[in-house]
Design an enzyme around this catalytic site. Structure first.
Site, PDB file in Angstrom:
ATOM      1  N   ARG A  95      -6.335 -31.186  -4.737  1.00  0.00           N
ATOM      2  CA  ARG A  95      -6.475 -29.385  -5.170  1.00  0.00           C
ATOM      3  C   ARG A  95      -5.161 -29.900  -5.332  1.00  0.00           C
ATOM      4  O   ARG A  95      -4.983 -28.294  -6.120  1.00  0.00           O
ATOM      5  CB  ARG A  95      -5.488 -29.320  -3.661  1.00  0.00           C
ATOM      6  CG  ARG A  95      -5.588 -27.629  -3.342  1.00  0.00           C
ATOM      7  CD  ARG A  95      -5.865 -27.315  -1.664  1.00  0.00           C
ATOM      8  NE  ARG A  95      -5.561 -25.765  -1.104  1.00  0.00           N
ATOM      9  CZ  ARG A  95      -4.938 -25.459  -0.464  1.00  0.00           C
ATOM     10  NH1 ARG A  95      -5.329 -25.737   0.876  1.00  0.00           N
ATOM     11  NH2 ARG A  95      -4.541 -24.199  -0.146  1.00  0.00           N
ATOM     12  N   ASN A 149     -15.908 -26.274   1.024  1.00  0.00           N
ATOM     13  CA  ASN A 149     -15.215 -25.657  -0.021  1.00  0.00           C
ATOM     14  C   ASN A 149     -15.557 -26.336  -0.872  1.00  0.00           C
ATOM     15  O   ASN A 149     -15.580 -27.812  -1.030  1.00  0.00           O
ATOM     16  CB  ASN A 149     -14.036 -24.358  -0.157  1.00  0.00           C
ATOM     17  CG  ASN A 149     -14.193 -23.689   0.928  1.00  0.00           C
ATOM     18  OD1 ASN A 149     -15.392 -23.229   1.384  1.00  0.00           O
ATOM     19  ND2 ASN A 149     -12.841 -22.985   1.674  1.00  0.00           N
ATOM     20  N   CYS A 171     -19.001 -19.640   6.273  1.00  0.00           N
ATOM     21  CA  CYS A 171     -17.445 -18.434   6.138  1.00  0.00           C
ATOM     22  C   CYS A 171     -16.544 -18.719   6.559  1.00  0.00           C
ATOM     23  O   CYS A 171     -17.613 -17.584   7.205  1.00  0.00           O
ATOM     24  CB  CYS A 171     -17.546 -18.583   4.372  1.00  0.00           C
ATOM     25  SG  CYS A 171     -15.623 -18.056   4.070  1.00  0.00           S
ATOM     26  N   ASP A 172     -15.444 -18.348   6.869  1.00  0.00           N
ATOM     27  CA  ASP A 172     -14.767 -17.895   8.287  1.00  0.00           C
ATOM     28  C   ASP A 172     -13.976 -16.465   7.605  1.00  0.00           C
ATOM     29  O   ASP A 172     -13.712 -15.629   8.412  1.00  0.00           O
ATOM     30  CB  ASP A 172     -13.870 -18.812   8.973  1.00  0.00           C
ATOM     31  CG  ASP A 172     -12.756 -18.872   8.087  1.00  0.00           C
ATOM     32  OD1 ASP A 172     -12.780 -19.565   7.019  1.00  0.00           O
ATOM     33  OD2 ASP A 172     -11.699 -19.023   8.713  1.00  0.00           O
ATOM     34  N   HIS A 202     -16.789 -15.773  -1.392  1.00  0.00           N
ATOM     35  CA  HIS A 202     -16.137 -15.501  -1.421  1.00  0.00           C
ATOM     36  C   HIS A 202     -16.141 -14.204  -2.094  1.00  0.00           C
ATOM     37  O   HIS A 202     -15.133 -14.010  -2.842  1.00  0.00           O
ATOM     38  CB  HIS A 202     -14.688 -17.287  -2.189  1.00  0.00           C
ATOM     39  CG  HIS A 202     -14.774 -17.363  -1.076  1.00  0.00           C
ATOM     40  ND1 HIS A 202     -13.702 -18.711  -1.022  1.00  0.00           N
ATOM     41  CD2 HIS A 202     -14.563 -17.160   0.560  1.00  0.00           C
ATOM     42  CE1 HIS A 202     -13.615 -19.088   0.088  1.00  0.00           C
ATOM     43  NE2 HIS A 202     -13.791 -18.514   1.494  1.00  0.00           N
ATOM     44  N   TYR A 271     -10.864 -12.510  -1.245  1.00  0.00           N
ATOM     45  CA  TYR A 271     -10.862 -13.147  -2.343  1.00  0.00           C
ATOM     46  C   TYR A 271     -11.073 -12.696  -4.155  1.00  0.00           C
ATOM     47  O   TYR A 271     -11.112 -13.752  -5.110  1.00  0.00           O
ATOM     48  CB  TYR A 271     -12.244 -14.535  -2.694  1.00  0.00           C
ATOM     49  CG  TYR A 271     -11.443 -15.656  -1.307  1.00  0.00           C
ATOM     50  CD1 TYR A 271     -10.997 -15.913  -1.726  1.00  0.00           C
ATOM     51  CD2 TYR A 271     -11.574 -15.455  -0.053  1.00  0.00           C
ATOM     52  CE1 TYR A 271     -10.846 -17.557  -1.177  1.00  0.00           C
ATOM     53  CE2 TYR A 271     -10.955 -15.974   0.829  1.00  0.00           C
ATOM     54  CZ  TYR A 271     -10.130 -17.285   0.147  1.00  0.00           C
ATOM     55  OH  TYR A 271      -9.951 -18.278   0.493  1.00  0.00           O
ATOM     56  N   ARG A 291       0.213 -22.721  -3.782  1.00  0.00           N
ATOM     57  CA  ARG A 291      -0.421 -23.296  -2.371  1.00  0.00           C
ATOM     58  C   ARG A 291      -1.014 -24.310  -0.912  1.00  0.00           C
ATOM     59  O   ARG A 291      -0.396 -24.343  -0.731  1.00  0.00           O
ATOM     60  CB  ARG A 291      -2.166 -22.540  -2.534  1.00  0.00           C
ATOM     61  CG  ARG A 291      -2.774 -21.848  -0.988  1.00  0.00           C
ATOM     62  CD  ARG A 291      -1.767 -21.490   0.274  1.00  0.00           C
ATOM     63  NE  ARG A 291      -2.486 -21.693   1.567  1.00  0.00           N
ATOM     64  CZ  ARG A 291      -1.843 -21.584   2.716  1.00  0.00           C
ATOM     65  NH1 ARG A 291      -1.089 -20.690   2.842  1.00  0.00           N
ATOM     66  NH2 ARG A 291      -2.788 -21.215   3.789  1.00  0.00           N
TER      67      ARG A 291
END
Length: 448
Positions: A95, A149, A171-172, A202, A271, A291
């Protein structure tokens, strides 16, 4: 059916989100009773940290539930009713590269959007499809609730590679935003509102927010607040709540005010900042501290420290772990399937005409009625040209990415990156792609 107790496997047992999901499952035993919780992960050391703590939590709070953590697919996926999947192929190391490689070239770095999302998608496809195959081999009647994701690319891949599978992609993030909308409108929770929404994962917009009891239109009040403050709740309650509280998220919630006025008739998903404010995002990014670093220093450290404390103490009676309130949608979805409730939920499903003027094969995020046979998409009708144009570009990026994975095509992935609204040119797309190929050589198929 009401007397049945269910067996679930959490695929991604070593995730920092797993303890909150376990707490959530235990809190809802009255409506989704469990006989067994399993963990599955291909990283035994990471999973053991979480599993040792969760075993104690389950033993103390619900001793009737059998618990098992394993790295063996047959053991994990045999005798289950639901797979709860939240895997991260490549973990935080990859990531970090997803975020930092694009930033080298002045392009935003983000885990699900732009080049980082494409790179993550290329890693996730194989992992998610593998889990689907394990489920179908060992528990063919089970359902997979996937919130791994990047959900949009994963959903497109499973549509094509597993067309008959019992997988629901969810998705939350919309749920989190709806909770904030409810508070902005002066309601206690998201359960006090009803909504309409369309888009991609998103990448979507609300077209209606109403009071569930009275039918009052809440859009004007919410719009006025959002145009001034975004979805940042500190202006009405003085704090950010319990979910998405890190500084970067507060910037995200507030940044919505800059692009929400593009369409006064809708309210946007947060998003969209990555597609409509990409220059600001890059300008405020620090390639040395993205992040990922924030998560490692924050949530991961806190969760693993607490897991180790519980294991050492042998008790979780004073644990800081709380119910993951936004994960309640997982139980909502599972109960809708188990008990045929026809609940109205936002899912990522094949369009097939629900959005009248959009690609019928696109995986869109729209309201669905969910029952024992799965989702029944609700008709959205025609969407405005502005959103249609953006969605057509983005869904093409997702389709080209899946093409690239299936065909091992360098060209298709270069096209996907070039087409992304976040990338300024084909030249920059190629530079990023070549770096991403080198970084992902242990995870991607070899591109030709």
């Amino acid at each position: 059916m009401q007397d049945k107790k269910f067996s679930v496997v959490i695929a991604g047992g070593g995730s920092t989100f797993t303890p909150g999901i376990v707490m959530m499952l235990l809190a809802h035993q009255d409506r989704f009773p469990l006989r067994q919780i399993k963990f599955y992960d291909n990283d035994p050391d990471r999973q053991k940290i979480v599993a040792d703590a969760c075993e104690i939590i389950i033993r103390e709070r619900a001793p009737q539930i059998k618990f098992l953590a394993t790295t063996d697919p047959e053991t994990a996926f045999t005798d289950i009713d639901f797979v709860l999947a939240h895997i991260r192929v490549g973990k935080y190391e990859m990531r970090s590269k997803d975020e930092k490689i694009p930033l080298k070239y002045g392009v935003l770095g983000q885990e699900t959007c732009g080049p980082g999302g494409i790179a993550y998608g290329m890693r996730s496809i194989g992992g998610v499809v593998e889990i689907v195959h394990y489920m179908e081999k060992y528990s063919p009647n089970a359902w997979m609730l996937n919130y791994s994701n990047p959900a949009a690319i994963v959903a497109e891949a499973t549509r094509r590679l597993c067309p008959n599978s019992r997988i629901l992609n969810i998705c939350d993030m919309p749920i989190d935003i709806e909770g904030k909308m409810a508070q902005i409108a002066g309601r206690e929770s998201l359960h006090d509102i009803e909504w309409k929404y369309f888009g991609l994962n998103h990448f979507g917009w609300w077209t209606s927010i109403k009071d569930k009891k009275t039918g009052e239109d809440l859009m004007p009040k919410i719009r006025d607040y959002v145009w001034k403050h975004g979805y940042n709740l500190k202006y009405i309650k003085g704090d950010a709540g319990v979910q998405h509280v890190d500084p970067s998220w507060q910037v995200t919630f507030e940044m919505v005010k800059g692009f929400a006025p593009l369409d006064p008739n809708t309210l946007p998903n947060t998003y969209l900042k990555y597609y409509l404010c990409q220059d600001d995002v890059v300008a405020h990014s620090d390639i040395k501290h993205t992040r990922t670093d924030e998560v490692i220093e924050g949530r991961e450290k806190e969760v693993f420290t607490e897991c180790r404390r519980i294991a050492a103490a042998g008790t979780a009676k004073e644990t800081s772990f709380v119910v993951d309130a936004h994960a309640v949608y997982i139980v909502d979805l599972a109960t809708a399937i188990a008990y045929n409730t026809k609940a109205n939920m936002l899912l990522i499903v094949p369009n097939e005409g629900a959005i009248e003027n959009f690609d019928p094969t696109a995986m869109v995020e729209i309201p669905c009625l969910v029952g024992s046979d799965g989702p029944e998409p609700l008709v959205v009708g025609k969407i405005p040209q502005f959103q249609k144009g953006m969605m057509e570009q983005q869904v093409s990026v997702e389709k080209l990415t899946v093409d690239a994975w299936i065909e091992h095509s360098y060209l298709k992935l270069w096209q996907a990156l070039t087409l992304s609204k976040t990338v300024p040119s084909a030249k920059v797309a190629k530079l990023i792609l070549d770096d991403l190929i080198e970084a992902n050589k242990d995870f991607w198929p070899e591109l030709k």
